[in-house]
Scaffold this active site. Sequence first.
Site, PDB file in Angstrom:
ATOM      1  CE  LYS A 127      -4.121   1.795   2.586  1.00  0.00           C
ATOM      2  NZ  LYS A 127      -4.801   1.590   3.737  1.00  0.00           N
ATOM      3  CB  SER A 146      -8.228   3.305   2.458  1.00  0.00           C
ATOM      4  OG  SER A 146      -7.359   2.719   3.525  1.00  0.00           O
ATOM      5  CB  SER A 205      -8.209   0.300   5.322  1.00  0.00           C
ATOM      6  OG  SER A 205      -9.213   1.345   5.289  1.00  0.00           O
TER       7      SER A 205
HETATM    8  N1  GLN Z   1     -13.453   3.835   6.071  1.00  0.00           N
HETATM    9  C1  GLN Z   1     -12.631   4.214   7.170  1.00  0.00           C
HETATM   10  C2  GLN Z   1     -11.994   5.627   7.468  1.00  0.00           C
HETATM   11  O1  GLN Z   1     -12.314   6.231   6.529  1.00  0.00           O
HETATM   12  C3  GLN Z   1     -11.497   3.380   7.835  1.00  0.00           C
HETATM   13  C4  GLN Z   1     -10.243   3.479   6.924  1.00  0.00           C
HETATM   14  C5  GLN Z   1      -9.084   2.672   7.062  1.00  0.00           C
HETATM   15  O2  GLN Z   1      -9.234   1.474   7.903  1.00  0.00           O
HETATM   16  N2  GLN Z   1      -7.793   3.274   6.901  1.00  0.00           N
HETATM   17  O3  GLN Z   1     -11.671   5.989   8.239  1.00  0.00           O
END
Ligand code: GLN
Length: 486
Positions: free
Chosen positions: A79, A154, A178
Amino acid sequence: MGELWKLSLAEMHDLLRGKSISSVELTQSYLDRIKAVESDIKAYITICEDVALKQAEQADIRIAKGDCQKLTGIPFQIKDLIATKGIKTTCGSKMLEDYVPVFNATCVERLAGVGAVVLGKGNMDEFGMGSSCENSAFYPTKNPWDKDRIPGGSSGGGAAAVAAGEAAYAIGSDTGGSIRQPAAMCGIVGLKPTYGLVSRYGLVAYASSFDQVGPMTRNVQDCAAILEVISGHDEFDSTSLPRQVPSYSDSLDGNIAGVRLGIPEEYFLDGMESGVRERVNSAIETLKEMGAIIVPVSLPTTKYALACYYILAPSECSANLARYDGVKYGYSYQDTEDMWEAMGVTRSRGFGMEVKRRIMLGTYALSSGYYDAFYLKAQKVRTLIRNDFDSVFQQVDALIAPTSPVVAFEHGDRTDDPVRMYSIDVCTLPVNIAGLPAVSVPCGLSDGLPVGLQIIGPHFSEGNILNIAYSYERNTEWSKFVPVMN
Ligand code: GLN
């Protein structure tokens, strides 16, 4: 050599160790696959072909000397908010568009230490903020099962790459879901480890009391093999715990007879899609047939988790992202009269909409006069949520829930309604609030789109939850399903 990208890590390892294929051949087959499908999927921000082939040559030298560990010579994606020395690490943001780290994150170092091969950097929502991969500053990633749909977020690039055969596995990060949510939406396995198990040194911080690094794979065995390499104490991360890393692969005995599995009623919400409900209920039946003891349980403070997370995570993000001021690194707008204006323009041009929204929400929740009502209260709720899990884990070994209440939706479907977007994290973020481990494993299709089953355990129960996932996977065909891409 056929379609090598379809093999599991164990199969690739056997071929490499037996010298039936070289790492260079394997890496080239992934690069060819990327060339064939990437223009449709957009799972990568950076593809580092030269680095990959060089690392593959090194891996072949190692293998020739008899040193072929489970991940040696096998190509993966990482990532783009995990620091890679000499390779751009953009965090999906204009702010860090040209940032090239001078060091490797600890997880990258550990993977390099066993001779793994980096194919490139995964697309993602900017700084990890999002649930659909549509908040990347560069382009959205498409779901290999249906290119009109999002891959989840994400770590959407990682999930799409693994599902489309553009990487043997991916390393993602999970702050509120994510890793697990995109894994569920792309029909792969994703594990969020216990807070403190995997070093975050070199992971660009979003919300530091939530962030964890973890694997995204095609099956559970692969997941265990990667976790063994990346977990363990690191003196560069003060939150990483000094614990001995067990062999997670050895925990996979495929037997769950007598294991007590809690079904938390609060995770089976009204807003859940009926196809998801059906698949998850049928998975629970399967687990029961396999000998697990199913116990209905309740985690009553779950209803506050969404609000709690969306106060605490933005608060931490507003502090963490204060460092992007255009002075030390990253995008810098300098054509102004004074420093304050330069900082303002830098931040308003460097950050995207959602990141700015989070910074504003977090700054508000932390400001004097509001701190007690929002931040402090959310911290207290966090303790209640954690207590709920602690008491339920007195009765059961693990919890079974959906990973996401919905399957992958169409691009643009939720972008103009942030709260609707946040609400789909409802089943994943309580796990981060409590610092627990959880794995998502494919449990079928709803209208041709993957559904994920989430298995949540007490702190440091990775061996156990992976075994439950493994046992389920072995008893079903779901992990063999791959998207038909044309
Ligand atoms: N969707 C969640 C957020 O926007 C989690 C994102 C993540 O785990 N990085 O914060």
